[in-house]
Design a protein around this motif. Sequence first.
Motif, PDB file in Angstrom:
ATOM      1  N   LEU A 120     -17.299 -46.756 -24.193  1.00  0.00           N
ATOM      2  CA  LEU A 120     -16.140 -46.049 -24.732  1.00  0.00           C
ATOM      3  C   LEU A 120     -15.253 -46.992 -25.536  1.00  0.00           C
ATOM      4  O   LEU A 120     -14.758 -46.634 -26.620  1.00  0.00           O
ATOM      5  N   SER A 121     -15.037 -48.189 -25.022  1.00  0.00           N
ATOM      6  CA  SER A 121     -14.232 -49.174 -25.746  1.00  0.00           C
ATOM      7  C   SER A 121     -14.893 -49.573 -27.062  1.00  0.00           C
ATOM      8  O   SER A 121     -14.213 -49.719 -28.086  1.00  0.00           O
ATOM      9  N   ALA A 122     -16.211 -49.737 -27.034  1.00  0.00           N
ATOM     10  CA  ALA A 122     -16.929 -50.091 -28.263  1.00  0.00           C
ATOM     11  C   ALA A 122     -16.804 -48.978 -29.305  1.00  0.00           C
ATOM     12  O   ALA A 122     -16.578 -49.246 -30.497  1.00  0.00           O
ATOM     13  N   GLY A 123     -16.936 -47.725 -28.867  1.00  0.00           N
ATOM     14  CA  GLY A 123     -16.800 -46.615 -29.803  1.00  0.00           C
ATOM     15  C   GLY A 123     -15.409 -46.508 -30.390  1.00  0.00           C
ATOM     16  O   GLY A 123     -15.244 -46.243 -31.589  1.00  0.00           O
ATOM     17  N   LEU A 124     -14.390 -46.738 -29.565  1.00  0.00           N
ATOM     18  CA  LEU A 124     -13.023 -46.681 -30.068  1.00  0.00           C
ATOM     19  C   LEU A 124     -12.722 -47.840 -31.006  1.00  0.00           C
ATOM     20  O   LEU A 124     -11.998 -47.666 -32.005  1.00  0.00           O
ATOM     21  N   CYS A 125     -13.241 -49.020 -30.705  1.00  0.00           N
ATOM     22  CA  CYS A 125     -13.030 -50.166 -31.602  1.00  0.00           C
ATOM     23  C   CYS A 125     -13.575 -49.877 -32.993  1.00  0.00           C
ATOM     24  O   CYS A 125     -12.898 -50.104 -34.007  1.00  0.00           O
ATOM     25  N   CYS A 126     -14.777 -49.377 -33.047  1.00  0.00           N
ATOM     26  CA  CYS A 126     -15.397 -49.092 -34.339  1.00  0.00           C
ATOM     27  C   CYS A 126     -14.755 -47.885 -35.011  1.00  0.00           C
ATOM     28  O   CYS A 126     -14.477 -47.905 -36.217  1.00  0.00           O
ATOM     29  N   LEU A 135     -20.153 -54.141 -31.317  1.00  0.00           N
ATOM     30  CA  LEU A 135     -21.501 -54.612 -30.981  1.00  0.00           C
ATOM     31  C   LEU A 135     -21.486 -55.594 -29.818  1.00  0.00           C
ATOM     32  O   LEU A 135     -22.398 -55.600 -28.987  1.00  0.00           O
ATOM     33  N   ILE A 136     -20.444 -56.413 -29.747  1.00  0.00           N
ATOM     34  CA  ILE A 136     -20.353 -57.383 -28.648  1.00  0.00           C
ATOM     35  C   ILE A 136     -20.042 -56.676 -27.326  1.00  0.00           C
ATOM     36  O   ILE A 136     -20.665 -56.944 -26.289  1.00  0.00           O
ATOM     37  N   VAL A 137     -19.074 -55.765 -27.351  1.00  0.00           N
ATOM     38  CA  VAL A 137     -18.668 -55.072 -26.122  1.00  0.00           C
ATOM     39  C   VAL A 137     -19.790 -54.174 -25.606  1.00  0.00           C
ATOM     40  O   VAL A 137     -19.958 -54.009 -24.393  1.00  0.00           O
ATOM     41  N   SER A 138     -20.563 -53.589 -26.508  1.00  0.00           N
ATOM     42  CA  SER A 138     -21.633 -52.677 -26.072  1.00  0.00           C
ATOM     43  C   SER A 138     -22.724 -53.376 -25.290  1.00  0.00           C
ATOM     44  O   SER A 138     -23.551 -52.708 -24.646  1.00  0.00           O
ATOM     45  N   GLN A 139     -22.794 -54.711 -25.324  1.00  0.00           N
ATOM     46  CA  GLN A 139     -23.820 -55.436 -24.584  1.00  0.00           C
ATOM     47  C   GLN A 139     -23.472 -55.607 -23.103  1.00  0.00           C
ATOM     48  O   GLN A 139     -24.325 -56.048 -22.326  1.00  0.00           O
ATOM     49  N   ASN A 140     -22.242 -55.295 -22.699  1.00  0.00           N
ATOM     50  CA  ASN A 140     -21.836 -55.418 -21.303  1.00  0.00           C
ATOM     51  C   ASN A 140     -22.329 -54.198 -20.528  1.00  0.00           C
ATOM     52  O   ASN A 140     -21.885 -53.080 -20.782  1.00  0.00           O
ATOM     53  N   GLU A 141     -23.218 -54.418 -19.589  1.00  0.00           N
ATOM     54  CA  GLU A 141     -23.816 -53.319 -18.834  1.00  0.00           C
ATOM     55  C   GLU A 141     -23.915 -53.686 -17.345  1.00  0.00           C
ATOM     56  O   GLU A 141     -24.006 -54.850 -16.987  1.00  0.00           O
ATOM     57  N   TYR A 142     -23.868 -52.648 -16.538  1.00  0.00           N
ATOM     58  CA  TYR A 142     -24.113 -52.773 -15.093  1.00  0.00           C
ATOM     59  C   TYR A 142     -24.867 -51.537 -14.643  1.00  0.00           C
ATOM     60  O   TYR A 142     -24.402 -50.414 -14.856  1.00  0.00           O
ATOM     61  N   SER A 143     -26.000 -51.730 -14.027  1.00  0.00           N
ATOM     62  CA  SER A 143     -26.843 -50.623 -13.590  1.00  0.00           C
ATOM     63  C   SER A 143     -26.895 -50.567 -12.072  1.00  0.00           C
ATOM     64  O   SER A 143     -26.949 -51.603 -11.401  1.00  0.00           O
ATOM     65  N   CYS A 144     -26.879 -49.363 -11.535  1.00  0.00           N
ATOM     66  CA  CYS A 144     -26.966 -49.178 -10.081  1.00  0.00           C
ATOM     67  C   CYS A 144     -28.410 -49.102  -9.594  1.00  0.00           C
ATOM     68  O   CYS A 144     -28.646 -49.005  -8.391  1.00  0.00           O
ATOM     69  N   GLY A 145     -29.356 -49.095 -10.511  1.00  0.00           N
ATOM     70  CA  GLY A 145     -30.758 -48.974 -10.120  1.00  0.00           C
ATOM     71  C   GLY A 145     -31.369 -50.293  -9.703  1.00  0.00           C
ATOM     72  O   GLY A 145     -30.858 -51.359  -9.951  1.00  0.00           O
TER      73      GLY A 145
END
Length: 231
Positions: free
Chosen positions: A122-128, A221-231
Amino acid sequence: FGTMVDISYDEQAAGDDQFLTDFLSPNQCPSWASCLGYLGVSAAVVLSNWGSAWGTWKSGVSLVHTGIRHPKSVMKNVIPIVMAGVIGIYGLIVGVILAQSITQPDGKRNNVYSIYTGMAHLSAGLCCGVSGLVAGACIGIVGDYGVRAVGYRASSITLFPSGQGADANGYTEIPDNEESQAANVTEDVSGSDDQNKLFVGMLIMLIFSEALALYGLIIALIVSQNEYSCG
């Protein structure tokens, strides 16, 4: 007795840790977390296209208005429209990247897409998106006045006449053909050198306006690389 108390305490602590793990893990990946990611996709595409359409509209109207008097300057002054259209491409790039990063639930209907990843998208989309919106507005306004100014000089229009030979009635009596315009040129009308100066100044302002959208694209593009998965 002391050993039994220690064992009981350890078992209780382990049970509390397991309870906290079971309690917190589902909250990290609720079913509505993907809504944050898709909001980021929508923000990037919609806001960037909004800024692109705004810039194209403002610059395009002035370009058509100027082309009536000086058709030769149309291709030269089409640069603001091109730069405004590029902003929409920035939003498209970020939107595609974010959409491909949103994972689906597994076969057991367990959601692996976390709130952390959703907020990052969401932050990445708003930044762009917001950067593209303000950059498009800036390009449209600068392009509007810049194209008109260059067109006025190219059309031999004196906006502020001061001499006796200048047209004091505005541009209602401006001759249509180029021969008559060349015959009525006064000292107040600038030549090609001043036209080039106006065009270069407008181009520099457009470049820095376009850079605003580029900054938002890089951070997105930088912020979109931050991920956390519960799987």
